[in-house]
Design an enzyme around this catalytic site. Sequence first.
Site, PDB file in Angstrom:
ATOM      1  N   CYS A  83       0.820  -1.218   0.000  1.00  0.00           N
ATOM      2  CA  CYS A  83       0.000   0.000   0.000  1.00  0.00           C
ATOM      3  C   CYS A  83       0.849   1.262   0.000  1.00  0.00           C
ATOM      4  O   CYS A  83       0.317   2.372  -0.105  1.00  0.00           O
ATOM      5  CB  CYS A  83      -0.945  -0.007   1.189  1.00  0.00           C
ATOM      6  SG  CYS A  83      -1.879  -1.533   1.300  1.00  0.00           S
ATOM      7  N   CYS A 100     -12.864  -0.022   8.295  1.00  0.00           N
ATOM      8  CA  CYS A 100     -12.043  -0.422   7.143  1.00  0.00           C
ATOM      9  C   CYS A 100     -12.081   0.603   6.026  1.00  0.00           C
ATOM     10  O   CYS A 100     -13.119   1.202   5.755  1.00  0.00           O
ATOM     11  CB  CYS A 100     -12.569  -1.726   6.548  1.00  0.00           C
ATOM     12  SG  CYS A 100     -12.593  -3.107   7.691  1.00  0.00           S
ATOM     13  N   SER A 101     -10.940   0.769   5.347  1.00  0.00           N
ATOM     14  CA  SER A 101     -10.951   1.474   4.070  1.00  0.00           C
ATOM     15  C   SER A 101     -11.656   0.554   3.077  1.00  0.00           C
ATOM     16  O   SER A 101     -11.705  -0.648   3.269  1.00  0.00           O
ATOM     17  CB  SER A 101      -9.521   1.775   3.625  1.00  0.00           C
ATOM     18  OG  SER A 101      -8.780   0.570   3.527  1.00  0.00           O
ATOM     19  N   ILE A 156     -12.779  -1.036  -0.885  1.00  0.00           N
ATOM     20  CA  ILE A 156     -12.177  -1.535  -2.121  1.00  0.00           C
ATOM     21  C   ILE A 156     -12.370  -0.436  -3.164  1.00  0.00           C
ATOM     22  O   ILE A 156     -13.494   0.025  -3.364  1.00  0.00           O
ATOM     23  CB  ILE A 156     -12.859  -2.857  -2.521  1.00  0.00           C
ATOM     24  CG1 ILE A 156     -12.477  -3.937  -1.493  1.00  0.00           C
ATOM     25  CG2 ILE A 156     -12.490  -3.265  -3.941  1.00  0.00           C
ATOM     26  CD1 ILE A 156     -13.314  -5.193  -1.563  1.00  0.00           C
ATOM     27  N   LYS A 199      -9.970   5.874   4.687  1.00  0.00           N
ATOM     28  CA  LYS A 199     -11.284   5.413   5.144  1.00  0.00           C
ATOM     29  C   LYS A 199     -12.421   5.895   4.255  1.00  0.00           C
ATOM     30  O   LYS A 199     -13.270   5.105   3.858  1.00  0.00           O
ATOM     31  CB  LYS A 199     -11.508   5.901   6.591  1.00  0.00           C
ATOM     32  CG  LYS A 199     -12.899   5.657   7.120  1.00  0.00           C
ATOM     33  CD  LYS A 199     -13.141   4.182   7.341  1.00  0.00           C
ATOM     34  CE  LYS A 199     -14.542   3.710   7.145  1.00  0.00           C
ATOM     35  NZ  LYS A 199     -15.156   3.771   5.856  1.00  0.00           N
ATOM     36  N   HIS A 221      -9.215   3.861  -1.059  1.00  0.00           N
ATOM     37  CA  HIS A 221      -7.833   3.369  -0.956  1.00  0.00           C
ATOM     38  C   HIS A 221      -7.516   2.423  -2.110  1.00  0.00           C
ATOM     39  O   HIS A 221      -7.397   1.217  -1.923  1.00  0.00           O
ATOM     40  CB  HIS A 221      -7.673   2.692   0.415  1.00  0.00           C
ATOM     41  CG  HIS A 221      -6.320   2.170   0.727  1.00  0.00           C
ATOM     42  ND1 HIS A 221      -5.147   2.694   0.197  1.00  0.00           N
ATOM     43  CD2 HIS A 221      -5.917   1.150   1.545  1.00  0.00           C
ATOM     44  CE1 HIS A 221      -4.110   2.015   0.667  1.00  0.00           C
ATOM     45  NE2 HIS A 221      -4.548   1.071   1.476  1.00  0.00           N
TER      46      HIS A 221
HETATM   47  C1  COA Z   1     -14.723  -4.178   4.431  1.00  0.00           C
HETATM   48  C2  COA Z   1     -14.935  -4.904   3.121  1.00  0.00           C
HETATM   49  C3  COA Z   1     -14.676  -6.388   3.304  1.00  0.00           C
HETATM   50  C4  COA Z   1     -16.396  -4.687   2.683  1.00  0.00           C
HETATM   51  O1  COA Z   1     -16.589  -5.303   1.436  1.00  0.00           O
HETATM   52  P1  COA Z   1     -17.980  -6.003   1.081  1.00  0.00           P
HETATM   53  O2  COA Z   1     -18.382  -6.884   2.228  1.00  0.00           O
HETATM   54  O3  COA Z   1     -17.847  -6.636  -0.252  1.00  0.00           O
HETATM   55  O4  COA Z   1     -18.962  -4.795   1.009  1.00  0.00           O
HETATM   56  P2  COA Z   1     -19.859  -4.398  -0.239  1.00  0.00           P
HETATM   57  O5  COA Z   1     -18.979  -3.947  -1.336  1.00  0.00           O
HETATM   58  O6  COA Z   1     -20.826  -5.491  -0.490  1.00  0.00           O
HETATM   59  O7  COA Z   1     -20.603  -3.125   0.293  1.00  0.00           O
HETATM   60  C5  COA Z   1     -21.807  -3.155   1.052  1.00  0.00           C
HETATM   61  C6  COA Z   1     -22.156  -1.726   1.395  1.00  0.00           C
HETATM   62  O8  COA Z   1     -21.191  -1.182   2.310  1.00  0.00           O
HETATM   63  C7  COA Z   1     -20.535  -0.066   1.735  1.00  0.00           C
HETATM   64  N1  COA Z   1     -19.118  -0.206   2.066  1.00  0.00           N
HETATM   65  C8  COA Z   1     -18.291  -1.173   1.619  1.00  0.00           C
HETATM   66  N2  COA Z   1     -17.079  -1.022   2.172  1.00  0.00           N
HETATM   67  C9  COA Z   1     -17.148   0.060   2.971  1.00  0.00           C
HETATM   68  C10 COA Z   1     -16.231   0.710   3.794  1.00  0.00           C
HETATM   69  N3  COA Z   1     -14.979   0.249   3.924  1.00  0.00           N
HETATM   70  N4  COA Z   1     -16.637   1.793   4.487  1.00  0.00           N
HETATM   71  C11 COA Z   1     -17.900   2.252   4.367  1.00  0.00           C
HETATM   72  N5  COA Z   1     -18.820   1.663   3.599  1.00  0.00           N
HETATM   73  C12 COA Z   1     -18.454   0.583   2.907  1.00  0.00           C
HETATM   74  C13 COA Z   1     -20.793  -0.161   0.250  1.00  0.00           C
HETATM   75  O9  COA Z   1     -20.818   1.123  -0.347  1.00  0.00           O
HETATM   76  C14 COA Z   1     -22.153  -0.792   0.212  1.00  0.00           C
HETATM   77  O10 COA Z   1     -23.122   0.177   0.461  1.00  0.00           O
HETATM   78  P3  COA Z   1     -24.477   0.219  -0.368  1.00  0.00           P
HETATM   79  O11 COA Z   1     -25.132  -1.122  -0.085  1.00  0.00           O
HETATM   80  O12 COA Z   1     -25.179   1.387   0.201  1.00  0.00           O
HETATM   81  O13 COA Z   1     -24.032   0.370  -1.781  1.00  0.00           O
HETATM   82  C15 COA Z   1     -14.009  -4.349   2.033  1.00  0.00           C
HETATM   83  O14 COA Z   1     -14.270  -2.994   1.858  1.00  0.00           O
HETATM   84  C16 COA Z   1     -12.552  -4.531   2.383  1.00  0.00           C
HETATM   85  O15 COA Z   1     -12.001  -5.605   2.205  1.00  0.00           O
HETATM   86  N6  COA Z   1     -11.872  -3.484   2.892  1.00  0.00           N
HETATM   87  C17 COA Z   1     -10.492  -3.551   3.276  1.00  0.00           C
HETATM   88  C18 COA Z   1      -9.602  -3.280   2.118  1.00  0.00           C
HETATM   89  C19 COA Z   1      -8.155  -3.457   2.503  1.00  0.00           C
HETATM   90  O16 COA Z   1      -7.783  -4.370   3.213  1.00  0.00           O
HETATM   91  N7  COA Z   1      -7.288  -2.584   1.995  1.00  0.00           N
HETATM   92  C20 COA Z   1      -5.884  -2.664   2.222  1.00  0.00           C
HETATM   93  C21 COA Z   1      -5.541  -2.016   3.500  1.00  0.00           C
HETATM   94  S1  COA Z   1      -3.860  -2.229   3.966  1.00  0.00           S
END
Ligand code: COA
Lengths: 139, 386
Positions: free
Chosen positions: B85, B208-209, B211, B330, B334
Amino acid sequence: MMSSETTILNYQALLNERKLCAAECPSCKTLMLPPRLFCTKCHKRGTRWKVLSGRGKIRSFTVIHIAATTHAADAPFVVVVVRLKEGPSITARLIGVNPLKPEDIKVGASVVADFEEASGPTSDQPDMRLVFRPYLVHK
Amino acid sequence: MINVSVVGAGQTKFGRHPEYDLRELFSIAALGAIDEAGIAPEDVEAAFIGNLSSDRFNDQCHIAPMMVDFAGMKGIPATKCEAACASSATALRAAILALESGLYDIVLAAGVEKMSDLPTPGVIETLAKAADNTFEATPGITFPGIFAVLAVAHMHKYGTTREQLAAVAVKNHANAVHNPLAQYQKEITLEKALSSRMVAWPLGLFDCSPISDGAAAVILVRTKDARKYTDAPVKIIASTQASDTMNLCDRDSLSTLYAAKTAAQKAYKQAKLEPRDIDFAEVHDCFTIAEIIATEDLGFFKPGQGGPAVEQGLTRIGAEKTINTSGGLKAKGHPVGATGISQLRELYLQLRNEAGKRQVPDADVGLAHNVGGTGASCAIHICQRW
Ligand SMILES: CC(C)(COP(=O)(O)OP(=O)(O)OC[C@H]1O[C@@H](n2cnc3c(N)ncnc32)[C@H](O)[C@@H]1OP(=O)(O)O)[C@@H](O)C(=O)NCCC(=O)NCCS
Ligand SMILES: [Zn+2]
């Protein structure tokens, strides 16, 4: 196996014999887990295997709810970082606890190593993987 | 002291971009930076491009020549930089060193990532490869899980609470409302943040940040030439990088990032500044706990005081230490390989008074803190108003 080079491949082979081993420096006796070929302190070669007791304490942990594709079938599961009695620290799964009650898992709690068949690639003899379970004192 | 300045910056909106290919995202950001510097693509002499995993996310290796060709810079040396990252902060550093060497006069530093081509478990799996695959990813740890382990250790050591973690998310979402390029331009409440579904206990969705897809780019020149391009260049006065063990289990402490502390100490020395001289910072809040730890590692607050500080509002815009005006990872989003340059763009906007409703009053010095993977890499840049 115990006289083999302290490579990562041989570390796994020892796990398959249900032995948790660290690499020990022949000179300053530093224990290294994950194993290394050179001492991290004095850079000496000739590291040798030392079997560990498997006893240790939880340094920190998490419960994985959203897992990688490869681990999705196991979720939720607990991952712990453990400080072993002999000094080194290692990351592995914690079994024998309820992943939905993380408040019952405590930093500092005693755990003991165990070995589990890893559902892995298609070989006749699956690799064993290191896991920990709570160390219960028998009354 | 570093003698390089930023004379142009560009960025795509961060978010899901099914309509654009990786090269298209890159070209939007790169040409944005080129236009702003008042130059033409042919004027750029070298490019350094941050990207974590185009090979797994997009089935494409060797992207740097492809990116520069598509954006009209065919022929120049083009190099991909990877540090998880922190990829684009290391691209930035490579560009700075190239200018300092005297070999080039105009260099592009950029970052690009398109994560949403994979379904979520595939993204989680790809990102986990930025941890030690044999010893930590194989037992099943994920990136949210890595930072959850740091959170549990920080909570245990200092009494940091889930409410303090949530306060980071609430603040950063509030800042992102004023960032037109942010992924989530909407406020969230503390209750909503605290009641979100679990990702890696104790971190929930709003810790979480997201995707994200996106790209960011800057044009760099030597400071003595900078006024030829713009009336308000932004000086880079420190550029440092440090590394640490890949494995969490190999570390003495799980409540601080050694690479971040080391890079910060070197950066302050290079800039001849102290933590209190920094007016605002963009820090790597890939997870809420990461912002709390960052504000401690950077010396803004004492170890253990990062949680209370954010809860008391000390890191809001214009407060004691303004953190993440852009909305942070966030809420701004990201796209991992683009984040470091996007942070630098925020410093550039702030130090030119171009940050609109999220402008920090009287900001003269800003810091960008970009962490790679488990914290095995960290790169820090300090910028100053002209
Ligand atoms: C947290 C995480 C697992 C959620 O993914 P997901 O379960 O597939 O969530 P979805 O894409 O189905 O989203 C569902 C809803 O939550 C929202 N949402 C998804 N991720 C979000 C987040 N991080 N913060 C706020 N809202 C979020 C979406 O907009 C969606 O809203 P909607 O239904 O109103 O459209 C994913 O964002 C993730 O893996 N984040 C971490 C990324 C990471 O590790 N980065 C590297 C860092 S070192
Ligand atoms: Zn030794």
